[in-house]
Design a protein around this motif. Structure first.
Motif, PDB file in Angstrom:
ATOM      1  N   PRO A   1       0.947  -1.581  -0.194  1.00  0.00           N
ATOM      2  CA  PRO A   1       0.118   0.090  -0.057  1.00  0.00           C
ATOM      3  C   PRO A   1       1.221   1.321   0.033  1.00  0.00           C
ATOM      4  CG  PRO A   1       0.426  -1.542   2.474  1.00  0.00           C
ATOM      5  CD  PRO A   1       0.848  -1.584   1.413  1.00  0.00           C
ATOM      6  N   ILE A   2       0.476   2.042  -1.034  1.00  0.00           N
ATOM      7  CA  ILE A   2       1.255   3.820  -0.677  1.00  0.00           C
ATOM      8  C   ILE A   2       0.054   4.405  -0.861  1.00  0.00           C
ATOM      9  CG2 ILE A   2       2.220   5.572  -2.293  1.00  0.00           C
ATOM     10  CD1 ILE A   2       3.787   3.193  -3.749  1.00  0.00           C
ATOM     11  N   ILE A   3       0.243   4.903   0.568  1.00  0.00           N
ATOM     12  CA  ILE A   3      -0.982   5.647   0.718  1.00  0.00           C
ATOM     13  C   ILE A   3      -1.063   7.081   0.714  1.00  0.00           C
ATOM     14  CG2 ILE A   3      -2.877   7.074   2.681  1.00  0.00           C
ATOM     15  CD1 ILE A   3      -3.022   3.748   1.992  1.00  0.00           C
ATOM     16  N   ILE A   4      -1.246   8.404  -0.213  1.00  0.00           N
ATOM     17  CA  ILE A   4      -2.166   9.341  -0.925  1.00  0.00           C
ATOM     18  C   ILE A   4      -2.111  10.143   0.191  1.00  0.00           C
ATOM     19  CG2 ILE A   4      -1.845  10.564  -2.533  1.00  0.00           C
ATOM     20  CD1 ILE A   4      -0.851   8.445  -4.392  1.00  0.00           C
ATOM     21  N   ASN A   5      -1.820  11.859   0.945  1.00  0.00           N
ATOM     22  CA  ASN A   5      -2.754  12.910   1.513  1.00  0.00           C
ATOM     23  C   ASN A   5      -3.549  13.074   0.210  1.00  0.00           C
ATOM     24  OD1 ASN A   5      -4.022  14.152   3.249  1.00  0.00           O
ATOM     25  ND2 ASN A   5      -1.618  15.677   2.702  1.00  0.00           N
ATOM     26  N   SER A   6      -5.271  12.723   1.180  1.00  0.00           N
ATOM     27  CA  SER A   6      -5.854  13.317   0.005  1.00  0.00           C
ATOM     28  C   SER A   6      -6.968  14.476   0.268  1.00  0.00           C
ATOM     29  CB  SER A   6      -6.213  12.093  -0.846  1.00  0.00           C
ATOM     30  OG  SER A   6      -5.227  11.944  -1.409  1.00  0.00           O
ATOM     31  N   ALA A   7      -6.891  14.087   1.820  1.00  0.00           N
ATOM     32  CA  ALA A   7      -7.523  14.633   2.513  1.00  0.00           C
ATOM     33  C   ALA A   7      -7.245  16.208   3.596  1.00  0.00           C
ATOM     34  CB  ALA A   7      -8.020  13.545   3.859  1.00  0.00           C
ATOM     35  N   ALA A   8      -5.831  16.387   3.808  1.00  0.00           N
ATOM     36  CA  ALA A   8      -5.640  17.450   4.443  1.00  0.00           C
ATOM     37  C   ALA A   8      -4.071  17.922   3.868  1.00  0.00           C
ATOM     38  CB  ALA A   8      -4.848  16.563   6.135  1.00  0.00           C
ATOM     39  N   PRO A   9      -4.760  19.403   3.659  1.00  0.00           N
ATOM     40  CA  PRO A   9      -4.084  20.199   3.001  1.00  0.00           C
ATOM     41  C   PRO A   9      -2.949  20.681   3.818  1.00  0.00           C
ATOM     42  CG  PRO A   9      -6.592  20.852   3.292  1.00  0.00           C
ATOM     43  CD  PRO A   9      -6.311  19.772   4.161  1.00  0.00           C
ATOM     44  N   PRO A  10      -2.004  21.470   3.075  1.00  0.00           N
ATOM     45  CA  PRO A  10      -1.705  21.884   1.935  1.00  0.00           C
ATOM     46  C   PRO A  10      -1.550  20.360   0.671  1.00  0.00           C
ATOM     47  CG  PRO A  10       0.408  22.725   3.383  1.00  0.00           C
ATOM     48  CD  PRO A  10      -0.854  22.004   4.378  1.00  0.00           C
TER      49      PRO A  10
END
Length: 312
Positions: A135-144
């Motif tokens: 698994p590679i988790i990409i931050n998509s919810a927590a800006p910036p």
């Protein structure tokens, strides 16, 4: 080396706040077909790009992306519980390759993953452990957020690593399309919400149930005049799908984070997982892609889509 790609929307509201039965059956039929394709492909390795929804990653240390050598499901929204079957040696080699490729990939030896990862694994394989998975988790919810160009480069580097393997590899992208569930923002948040966003790991069962209930209630009014959240954007979804199908991935570099948030919803940035997945595939050579399914589903707060691709 043989590669197959599936990118699909996930929604924690399946089974909790469903649309008309015929739409539920329609989606279920598509998922059964997709799983049958994967069963026939019988991958030797899965690489899944997925987001997190403040279950494993928090603002006490928020990386733009992280690769796990060990991960366990938080079992939110009724998803499967347990550890993922991660081949530690291959995961470590991929991490080393990414660093050598000028990708500053964060590494976790003990990561918690949520429905953004596990729902898609369950739907496509029936299990968290049937196949080896990284698994590679990409931050998509927590800006910036980092730029979309950076996500494309991440995918390319992963694809270059895949090219060195003599394996059948399934690339999964989990997330999107246009949608905006009631995910809080740190900027301007009340003290208790801010504390959760910074360090809210391992909530009590009661806290998790209350959090899930808020999302379910939001789904009941989403897309109506009662809801202030950004509505689904069918035109935006279809244009994005067309970019992926045509292979015009470099055009994604110009995507503007703020503009996407305003026009398609703040959680639309989960499409970063699709960008990384298609970029990984394209790095291995030309591909053929097709849109398997698309329907806007307000009850699930999702422009719900499935795309497939293979090497030419």
């Amino acid at each position: 080396m043989t590669i197959k790609l599936k990118c699909l929307s996930h929604t924690p509201l399946r089974g909790y706040n469903d649309p008309a039965p015929e739409i539920v059956a329609e989606v279920e039929d598509q998922l059964i077909k997709a799983k049958a394709e994967i069963d026939a492909f019988n991958p030797e390795l899965i690489i899944i790009f997925s987001p997190d929804h403040y279950n494993g990653l928090f603002y006490d240390l928020m990386p733009p992306f992280v690769l796990a050598t060990d991960a366990e499901s938080v079992a939110d929204y009724g998803t499967l519980q347990g550890k993922l079957s991660i081949p530690k040696d291959i995961a470590a080699a991929l991490h080393r390759h990414l660093l050598d490729s000028n990708i500053d990939m964060t590494l976790s030896h003990r990561l918690q993953v949520d429905h953004g990862c596990t729902q898609t694994l369950e739907e496509m394989t029936g299990s968290l452990t049937r196949y080896p998975v990284i698994p590679i988790i990409i931050n998509s919810a927590a800006p910036p957020f980092c730029s979309y160009r950076r996500i494309r480069k991440l995918g390319e580097a992963v694809g270059n690593f895949i090219s060195s393997l003599n394996k059948r590899v399934l690339i999964l992208g989990s997330g999107g399309l246009s949608h905006e569930p009631p995910v809080p923002l740190l900027n301007g948040a009340p003290e208790d919400i801010a504390e959760f966003l910074i360090a809210g790991r391992n909530p009590t069962p009661e806290e998790r149930k209350a959090r899930e209930a808020r999302t379910i209630e939001a789904g009941k009014i989403y897309g109506t005049s009662e809801c202030s959240l950004t509505p689904l954007n069918i035109k935006w979804d279809e244009q994005f799908i067309e970019i992926l199908v045509k292979g015009d991935l470099q055009s994604i570099d110009a995507f503007d984070v703020d503009e996407i948030s305003k026009t398609a919803g703040r959680s639309t940035h989960e499409i970063r997982t699709w960008v990384a997945a298609f970029s990984a595939l394209q790095a291995t050579g030309d591909y053929i892609a097709k849109k398997d399914y698309y329907r806007p589903i307000n009850e699930w707060i999702a422009g719900y889509g499935i795309i497939s691709a293979t090497q030419k």
